[in-house]
Design a protein around this motif. Structure first.
Motif, mmCIF file in Angstrom:
data_model
loop_
_atom_site.group_PDB
_atom_site.id
_atom_site.type_symbol
_atom_site.label_atom_id
_atom_site.label_comp_id
_atom_site.label_asym_id
_atom_site.label_seq_id
_atom_site.Cartn_x
_atom_site.Cartn_y
_atom_site.Cartn_z
ATOM 1 N N TYR A 130 0.832 -1.206 0.000
ATOM 2 C CA TYR A 130 0.000 0.000 0.000
ATOM 3 C C TYR A 130 0.871 1.263 0.000
ATOM 4 O O TYR A 130 0.608 2.200 -0.771
ATOM 5 C CB TYR A 130 -0.924 0.011 1.214
ATOM 6 C CG TYR A 130 -1.824 1.228 1.231
ATOM 7 C CD1 TYR A 130 -3.035 1.227 0.554
ATOM 8 C CD2 TYR A 130 -1.450 2.397 1.901
ATOM 9 C CE1 TYR A 130 -3.856 2.347 0.541
ATOM 10 C CE2 TYR A 130 -2.263 3.520 1.896
ATOM 11 C CZ TYR A 130 -3.457 3.486 1.213
ATOM 12 O OH TYR A 130 -4.253 4.605 1.197
ATOM 13 N N SER A 133 2.323 1.788 -3.325
ATOM 14 C CA SER A 133 1.342 2.278 -4.310
ATOM 15 C C SER A 133 1.089 3.768 -4.166
ATOM 16 O O SER A 133 0.751 4.447 -5.135
ATOM 17 C CB SER A 133 0.017 1.514 -4.157
ATOM 18 O OG SER A 133 -0.690 1.919 -2.990
ATOM 19 N N PRO A 155 -3.284 -2.264 -4.541
ATOM 20 C CA PRO A 155 -3.711 -2.968 -3.319
ATOM 21 C C PRO A 155 -5.157 -3.444 -3.381
ATOM 22 O O PRO A 155 -5.471 -4.552 -2.925
ATOM 23 C CB PRO A 155 -3.508 -1.911 -2.227
ATOM 24 C CG PRO A 155 -2.475 -0.984 -2.773
ATOM 25 C CD PRO A 155 -2.751 -0.925 -4.241
ATOM 26 N N ILE A 176 -3.883 -2.678 4.477
ATOM 27 C CA ILE A 176 -4.285 -1.416 3.852
ATOM 28 C C ILE A 176 -4.545 -0.357 4.921
ATOM 29 O O ILE A 176 -4.120 0.801 4.787
ATOM 30 C CB ILE A 176 -5.529 -1.627 2.975
ATOM 31 C CG1 ILE A 176 -5.156 -2.426 1.719
ATOM 32 C CG2 ILE A 176 -6.157 -0.295 2.578
ATOM 33 C CD1 ILE A 176 -6.331 -2.775 0.830
ATOM 34 N N HIS A 180 -2.317 2.987 5.218
ATOM 35 C CA HIS A 180 -2.933 4.314 5.050
ATOM 36 C C HIS A 180 -2.695 5.185 6.280
ATOM 37 O O HIS A 180 -2.452 6.400 6.142
ATOM 38 C CB HIS A 180 -4.428 4.186 4.792
ATOM 39 C CG HIS A 180 -5.087 5.507 4.522
ATOM 40 N ND1 HIS A 180 -4.909 6.192 3.336
ATOM 41 C CD2 HIS A 180 -5.883 6.289 5.299
ATOM 42 C CE1 HIS A 180 -5.585 7.332 3.378
ATOM 43 N NE2 HIS A 180 -6.177 7.425 4.562
#
Length: 242
Positions: A130, A133, A155, A176, A180
């Motif tokens: 994640y 990305s 993801p 995830i 985040h």
């Protein structure tokens, strides 16, 4: 073409260490050297019987030898290595702190009944995916030769594929969430004018320096990063510690 040994030796230290530990844990399991339940996360055993090693060992098990295991190991070798050699180049302490923060976040999330899961190795790998990305949002990724999409969506695409193939949803989702949270606290919040409240602790910097892990950080000021675009696809601006 470099040999496997040369490729392995060229890997950055944290990704190499984590990938190696995951491989050894699965190899030992395949040889019947231990029962996975001895290393699984169980808060009852941690607090009632002081089996504190479970807070660490559960992160090194990615399952038995299988296609899914190979994919997770390749994720470390690709996305973890690209992060450590790219945005975190000469910032080994920051990368190690990201891994530690991610592990702590996953341990907290796993204490919530609906998120309970015995091993969090896959979740930690998904966290790396994640963060990667978000650091390389516009990179073009081809999934199994079937579809090409921007890395920003990778993801979620991998999560969807895992669900389709019958893999549990919780590990991917935990990764995830942890990724985040880290990206929000270290990039999005500071970019919005907030304070970076997740600076790498001094003791981690001292540890990395003392044991000479990775290349020493360069002493230079922050450089504006104009690789990304605005909004969700914006890249970060890096500030080296020191």
């Amino acid at each position: 073409m470099s040999s496997p040994a040369e490729f392995y030796n060229s890997l950055p230290p944290i990704s190499k260490a984590y990938g190696t530990l995951c491989f050894l844990a699965t190899t030992a399991f395949q040889l019947g050297l231990y029962d996975p339940m001895l290393i699984a996360l169980d808060y009852g055993l941690v607090f009632k019987h002081f089996q504190v090693w479970r807070l660490f060992t559960n992160f090194f098990f990615l399952g038995k030898f299988s296609i899914n295991f190979g994919i997770r190991l390749l994720m470390i070798a690709r996305y973890g290595v690209q992060l450590e050699n790219g945005p975190f180049q000469r910032r080994t302490a920051d990368f190690l702190w990201m891994m530690i923060f991610g592990s702590l976040t996953l341990l907290v999330l796993a204490a919530i009944p609906i998120f309970q899961f015995p091993v969090l190795g896959i979740s930690l790998v998904f966290m790396l995916l994640y963060v990667w990305s978000r650091e390389f949002p516009n990179a073009q990724i081809n999934i199994y030769g079937l579809v090409t999409l921007k890395a920003f969506y990778l993801p979620w695409a991998m999560l969807a594929l895992d669900v389709i193939f019958g893999s549990p949803l919780v590990p991917d989702l935990l990764g995830i969430l942890a990724g985040h949270l880290y990206y929000f606290l270290t990039v999005l919040h500071p970019l919005a004018g907030g304070k970076n409240i997740l600076r790498t602790p001094f003791w981690i910097q001292r540890l990395v320096s003392r044991w000479r892990i990775g290349a020493p950080p360069m002493q230079r000021a922050a450089v504006p990063d104009d690789r990304g675009t605005s909004g969700a696809f914006r890249g970060r601006s890096y500030r080296l510690n020191g």
